[in-house]
Design a protein around this motif. Structure first.
Motif, PDB file in Angstrom:
ATOM      1  N   GLY A   1       7.431   2.002   3.362  1.00 25.84           N
ATOM      2  CA  GLY A   1       6.837   3.171   2.253  1.00 25.84           C
ATOM      3  C   GLY A   1       5.310   2.815   2.250  1.00 25.84           C
ATOM      4  N   GLY A   2       4.790   3.268   1.085  1.00 26.52           N
ATOM      5  CA  GLY A   2       3.350   3.317   1.079  1.00 26.52           C
ATOM      6  C   GLY A   2       2.593   4.135  -0.453  1.00 26.52           C
TER       7      GLY A   2
ATOM      8  N   GLU B   1       9.827  -5.870   4.308  1.00 23.80           N
ATOM      9  CA  GLU B   1       9.653  -5.119   3.032  1.00 23.80           C
ATOM     10  C   GLU B   1      10.564  -3.858   3.410  1.00 23.80           C
ATOM     11  OE1 GLU B   1       5.564  -3.501   3.038  1.00 23.80           O
ATOM     12  OE2 GLU B   1       6.133  -2.239   4.581  1.00 23.80           O
TER      13      GLU B   1
ATOM     14  N   GLU C   1       6.224   8.681   4.431  1.00 27.70           N
ATOM     15  CA  GLU C   1       6.119   7.428   4.836  1.00 27.70           C
ATOM     16  C   GLU C   1       6.907   7.005   5.825  1.00 27.70           C
ATOM     17  OE1 GLU C   1       3.561   5.209   4.319  1.00 27.70           O
ATOM     18  OE2 GLU C   1       2.438   6.220   2.918  1.00 27.70           O
TER      19      GLU C   1
ATOM     20  N   GLU D   1       5.896   5.805   9.594  1.00 24.46           N
ATOM     21  CA  GLU D   1       6.005   4.171   9.844  1.00 24.46           C
ATOM     22  C   GLU D   1       7.276   4.060  10.679  1.00 24.46           C
ATOM     23  OE1 GLU D   1       4.344   2.092   6.011  1.00 24.46           O
ATOM     24  OE2 GLU D   1       6.333   2.019   5.969  1.00 24.46           O
TER      25      GLU D   1
HETATM   26 MG    MG Z   1       3.306   1.119   4.427  1.00 18.73          MG
END
Ligand code: MG
Ligand code: 9L3
Length: 143
Positions: free
Chosen positions: A49-50, A46, A65, A69
């Motif tokens: 993000g979030g 992916e 994010e 991350e």
């Molecule tokens: Mg995420």
């Protein structure tokens, strides 16, 4: 909340929850990360993000994010590609971004792996279904 009216402090359930994804671009490549959880998504790739938090701008969520991350600072650029519907009514939206420090290397803080991917490698990765929708627009951007 009893007697609550529009404008009262509280959760407005009509507001769509946006999930931001980030296409960090460097030297003709884009950064992808491999999910470790949930089990249904483990092993799939992916864009980082979030969820955007209440009161937070989408660009600020991108920056936060990526910091959480990947351990890097990014600058958010324009959004690219479609709004992708997710489960639970959430919507996934992709932002382009660049590293503030071009020499910084993103690390997989809560994921299984990170990897720089050129467009010729896009088809090699098992992407999350939602993220597949961004690939045509990213190809155009790189093409
Ligand atoms: Mg995420
Ligand atoms: N999601 C899908 N593709 C992405 C991202 C960042 C997120 N590129 C989906 C996975 C979850 C939801 O959005 O169902 C929330 O994301 P996260 O908080 O688990 O990253």
């Amino acid at each position: 909340m009893a007697g609550g009216r529009a404008g009262d402090v509280g959760q407005d359930l009509s507001v769509t929850q946006i999930v931001v994804a980030t296409a960090i671009m460097r030297n003709g490549q884009v950064l992808a990360q491999q999910r470790a959880y949930p089990s249904a998504d483990a092993g799939r790739w992916e864009f980082p993000g979030g969820r955007v938090e209440p009161g937070e701008s989408e660009e600020a969520a991108v920056v936060r994010e990526c910091r959480e991350e990947l351990g890097v600072e990014v600058e958010a650029g324009p959004s690219v590609g479609p709004d992708v519907p997710l489960r639970n009514g959430m919507v996934l939206r992709l932002y382009t971004a660049t590293l503030v420090d071009d020499n910084a290397e993103p690390v997989a803080v809560e994921h299984s792996a990170v990897r720089w991917v050129g467009i010729e490698e896009f088809d090699d990765l098992p992407w999350l279904e939602a993220d597949l929708a961004f690939l045509p627009d990213l190809r155009k951007l790189f093409g």
